[in-house]
Design a protein around this motif. Structure first.
Motif, PDB file in Angstrom:
ATOM      1  N   LYS A 231       0.833  -1.212   0.000  1.00 31.89           N
ATOM      2  CA  LYS A 231       0.000   0.000   0.000  1.00 31.89           C
ATOM      3  C   LYS A 231       0.865   1.260   0.000  1.00 31.89           C
ATOM      4  CE  LYS A 231      -3.764  -2.345  -0.044  1.00 31.89           C
ATOM      5  NZ  LYS A 231      -4.571  -2.408  -1.305  1.00 31.89           N
ATOM      6  N   SER A 232       1.979   1.227   0.706  1.00 28.73           N
ATOM      7  CA  SER A 232       2.865   2.391   0.678  1.00 28.73           C
ATOM      8  C   SER A 232       3.501   2.537  -0.701  1.00 28.73           C
ATOM      9  CB  SER A 232       3.947   2.257   1.760  1.00 28.73           C
ATOM     10  OG  SER A 232       4.758   1.126   1.545  1.00 28.73           O
ATOM     11  N   ALA A 233       3.810   1.417  -1.361  1.00 25.82           N
ATOM     12  CA  ALA A 233       4.374   1.465  -2.712  1.00 25.82           C
ATOM     13  C   ALA A 233       3.397   2.100  -3.696  1.00 25.82           C
ATOM     14  CB  ALA A 233       4.753   0.062  -3.174  1.00 25.82           C
ATOM     15  N   VAL A 234       2.109   1.785  -3.540  1.00 22.45           N
ATOM     16  CA  VAL A 234       1.088   2.369  -4.412  1.00 22.45           C
ATOM     17  C   VAL A 234       1.006   3.882  -4.196  1.00 22.45           C
ATOM     18  CG1 VAL A 234      -1.395   2.458  -4.885  1.00 22.45           C
ATOM     19  CG2 VAL A 234      -0.264   0.246  -4.580  1.00 22.45           C
ATOM     20  N   SER A 235       1.021   4.317  -2.938  1.00 24.28           N
ATOM     21  CA  SER A 235       0.974   5.757  -2.645  1.00 24.28           C
ATOM     22  C   SER A 235       2.221   6.462  -3.158  1.00 24.28           C
ATOM     23  CB  SER A 235       0.817   5.980  -1.128  1.00 24.28           C
ATOM     24  OG  SER A 235      -0.434   5.509  -0.678  1.00 24.28           O
ATOM     25  N   ILE A 236       3.369   5.805  -3.041  1.00 20.76           N
ATOM     26  CA  ILE A 236       4.612   6.377  -3.577  1.00 20.76           C
ATOM     27  C   ILE A 236       4.512   6.538  -5.091  1.00 20.76           C
ATOM     28  CG2 ILE A 236       7.039   5.829  -4.033  1.00 20.76           C
ATOM     29  CD1 ILE A 236       7.127   4.642  -1.172  1.00 20.76           C
ATOM     30  N   SER A 237       3.985   5.519  -5.745  1.00 13.53           N
ATOM     31  CA  SER A 237       3.839   5.577  -7.203  1.00 13.53           C
ATOM     32  C   SER A 237       2.956   6.747  -7.628  1.00 13.53           C
ATOM     33  CB  SER A 237       3.251   4.260  -7.707  1.00 13.53           C
ATOM     34  OG  SER A 237       2.970   4.323  -9.089  1.00 13.53           O
ATOM     35  N   HIS A 238       1.837   6.935  -6.924  1.00 13.58           N
ATOM     36  CA  HIS A 238       0.935   8.039  -7.264  1.00 13.58           C
ATOM     37  C   HIS A 238       1.584   9.396  -6.982  1.00 13.58           C
ATOM     38  CE1 HIS A 238      -2.724   5.154  -6.698  1.00 13.58           C
ATOM     39  NE2 HIS A 238      -2.159   5.026  -7.873  1.00 13.58           N
ATOM     40  N   SER A 239       2.352   9.482  -5.918  1.00 12.15           N
ATOM     41  CA  SER A 239       3.025  10.750  -5.600  1.00 12.15           C
ATOM     42  C   SER A 239       4.086  11.086  -6.645  1.00 12.15           C
ATOM     43  CB  SER A 239       3.674  10.678  -4.211  1.00 12.15           C
ATOM     44  OG  SER A 239       2.702  10.664  -3.203  1.00 12.15           O
ATOM     45  N   VAL A 240       4.888  10.098  -7.015  1.00  7.47           N
ATOM     46  CA  VAL A 240       5.971  10.328  -7.987  1.00  7.47           C
ATOM     47  C   VAL A 240       5.401  10.719  -9.345  1.00  7.47           C
ATOM     48  CG1 VAL A 240       7.865   9.212  -9.243  1.00  7.47           C
ATOM     49  CG2 VAL A 240       7.612   8.848  -6.777  1.00  7.47           C
ATOM     50  N   SER A 241       4.229  10.182  -9.691  1.00  6.88           N
ATOM     51  CA  SER A 241       3.624  10.509 -10.995  1.00  6.88           C
ATOM     52  C   SER A 241       3.253  11.989 -11.089  1.00  6.88           C
ATOM     53  CB  SER A 241       2.386   9.641 -11.228  1.00  6.88           C
ATOM     54  OG  SER A 241       1.339   9.985 -10.330  1.00  6.88           O
ATOM     55  N   LYS A 242       3.158  12.674  -9.947  1.00  7.57           N
ATOM     56  CA  LYS A 242       2.826  14.103  -9.932  1.00  7.57           C
ATOM     57  C   LYS A 242       4.071  14.988  -9.965  1.00  7.57           C
ATOM     58  CE  LYS A 242       0.004  15.348  -6.758  1.00  7.57           C
ATOM     59  NZ  LYS A 242      -0.518  15.526  -5.396  1.00  7.57           N
ATOM     60  N   MET A 243       5.242  14.393  -9.889  1.00  7.50           N
ATOM     61  CA  MET A 243       6.474  15.160  -9.748  1.00  7.50           C
ATOM     62  C   MET A 243       7.207  15.326 -11.078  1.00  7.50           C
ATOM     63  SD  MET A 243       7.896  13.157  -6.345  1.00  7.50           S
ATOM     64  CE  MET A 243       9.264  14.262  -6.002  1.00  7.50           C
ATOM     65  N   GLY A 244       7.914  16.438 -11.178  1.00  6.18           N
ATOM     66  CA  GLY A 244       8.873  16.604 -12.258  1.00  6.18           C
ATOM     67  C   GLY A 244      10.250  16.184 -11.768  1.00  6.18           C
ATOM     68  N   LEU A 245      11.225  16.294 -12.659  1.00 10.54           N
ATOM     69  CA  LEU A 245      12.574  15.862 -12.296  1.00 10.54           C
ATOM     70  C   LEU A 245      13.147  16.701 -11.153  1.00 10.54           C
ATOM     71  CD1 LEU A 245      14.797  13.865 -12.988  1.00 10.54           C
ATOM     72  CD2 LEU A 245      15.727  15.552 -14.609  1.00 10.54           C
ATOM     73  N   GLU A 246      12.797  17.981 -11.095  1.00 13.12           N
ATOM     74  CA  GLU A 246      13.313  18.843 -10.023  1.00 13.12           C
ATOM     75  C   GLU A 246      12.804  18.373  -8.665  1.00 13.12           C
ATOM     76  OE1 GLU A 246      15.625  20.985 -10.382  1.00 13.12           O
ATOM     77  OE2 GLU A 246      15.658  20.720 -12.550  1.00 13.12           O
ATOM     78  N   GLY A 247      11.557  17.992  -8.612  1.00 12.92           N
ATOM     79  CA  GLY A 247      10.999  17.482  -7.364  1.00 12.92           C
ATOM     80  C   GLY A 247      11.656  16.169  -6.945  1.00 12.92           C
ATOM     81  N   MET A 248      11.943  15.328  -7.929  1.00 14.19           N
ATOM     82  CA  MET A 248      12.625  14.067  -7.626  1.00 14.19           C
ATOM     83  C   MET A 248      14.037  14.322  -7.102  1.00 14.19           C
ATOM     84  SD  MET A 248      11.395  11.844 -10.951  1.00 14.19           S
ATOM     85  CE  MET A 248       9.659  11.768 -11.401  1.00 14.19           C
ATOM     86  N   LYS A 249      14.690  15.310  -7.680  1.00 12.37           N
ATOM     87  CA  LYS A 249      16.033  15.662  -7.198  1.00 12.37           C
ATOM     88  C   LYS A 249      15.963  16.250  -5.792  1.00 12.37           C
ATOM     89  CE  LYS A 249      18.281  16.490 -11.653  1.00 12.37           C
ATOM     90  NZ  LYS A 249      18.928  17.508 -12.545  1.00 12.37           N
ATOM     91  N   GLU A 250      14.931  17.014  -5.520  1.00 13.99           N
ATOM     92  CA  GLU A 250      14.767  17.570  -4.180  1.00 13.99           C
ATOM     93  C   GLU A 250      14.604  16.460  -3.147  1.00 13.99           C
ATOM     94  OE1 GLU A 250      11.661  20.410  -1.650  1.00 13.99           O
ATOM     95  OE2 GLU A 250      11.479  20.279  -3.841  1.00 13.99           O
TER      96      GLU A 250
END
Length: 304
Positions: free
Chosen positions: A210-229
């Motif tokens: 369930k945490s993996a699913v929430s992580i997947s949905h959160s990452v889908s909203k991010m750009g590369l800058e957010g991922m780097k942050e």
């Protein structure tokens, strides 16, 4: 004379013994109240039934008539020993969140801790009502929730939602998943990922999923800058671990996360004038920070 006395004695008929009337002893039940008196014209009392709790959708909740006065007694209702009163107060907390949020904000931590307690309660009605309250709080306070509440209150609430989304009781599980979706949709991804990352190594495999699913949905909203942050290397290492998880739900969520990260690579400006293609940069990133087996697993997802 003696003979007459003897004749008289013989002529007297002896009295038969009297029959003793049989009396039926009927036990008298002491009435518990005036309404409990035995009355042949009254219908028999049905057995007491559990109270019926209505699950009110957010759209059907109405503002509170006198919110300033009602907020003063909200915690009293939430801390009641009567679980139906707690359900009623949780619905009032939802109304405060939706229509009078500034009044709820000062006691938000206390309300969230009551919600956690209610989610642990074996009564499904109380548990589900609390989960519905969590959704409304996420939708109202989500963007600033982690600044508005203590870390402990939110962490306890998040864990309970992951646990409830992992259980077998379908209608509670579905409500918890809706609440997790509301959480992902309202809390900034970087902040939420920092909270969720703890649970990808949880001992309960369903919680990991369930945490993996929430992580997947959160990452889908991010750009590369957010991922780097958040930490790009930390992100791909976390996803690489989930790709080998025992539950298919966790592995599928991890694959979706890998795709979202790669899509962010492809669309980013820094690769338009780079000597390396996004694919080559992705392969370098994976090979430099993961074991050979993990790196090939992430690269293979993009090639498939």
């Amino acid at each position: 004379m003696a003979l007459r006395s003897l004749d008289n004695a013989l002529s007297i008929t002896p009295e038969r013994p009297k029959k003793v009337a049989k009396v039926a002893v009927i036990p008298i039940r002491k009435p518990s109240s005036d309404l409990d008196v035995n009355d042949e014209n009254q219908a028999p009392h049905p057995p007491s039934a559990e109270p019926v709790i209505d699950y009110i959708s957010s759209a059907d909740l109405k503002p509170i008539t006198d919110p300033e006065s009602s907020i003063q007694i909200l915690m009293e209702g939430l801390e009641s020993k009567d679980w139906t009163k707690v359900c009623e107060s949780l619905n009032n907390a939802r109304r405060f969140a939706l229509y009078h949020s500034p009044l709820l904000l000062p006691i938000l931590d206390k309300v969230m801790l009551v919600m956690v307690k209610a989610m642990k309660n074996p009564r499904s009605a109380l548990c589900k009502t609390s989960i519905m309250a969590a959704s409304d709080i996420f939708n109202t306070f989500g963007h600033n929730l982690l600044e508005s509440s203590t870390s402990d209150a939110f962490d306890q609430l998040l864990l309970q939602l992951l646990l409830k989304a992992s259980q077998d009781k379908k209608f509670v599980c579905e409500e918890a998943e809706k609440s997790l979706q509301a959480m992902v949709g309202s809390i900034p991804p970087v902040q939420l990922l920092n909270k969720l990352r703890v649970y990808v190594s949880h001992s309960n495999p369903r919680v990991r999923a369930k945490s993996a699913v929430s992580i997947s949905h959160s990452v889908s909203k991010m750009g590369l800058e957010g991922m780097k942050e958040f930490g790009l290397v930390s992100l791909i290492q976390m996803v690489a671990d989930l790709l080998s998880d025992r539950l298919p739900e966790a592995r599928e969520a991890a694959r979706n996360t890998v795709t979202s990260i790669y899509d962010a690579f492809v669309g980013h400006e820094e690769f338009k004038n780079s000597e390396l293609s996004p694919k080559e940069s992705w392969e370098n990133l994976c090979c430099s920070n993961l074991s050979p087996i993990q790196a090939q697993s992430l690269i293979k997802i993009i090639l498939s």
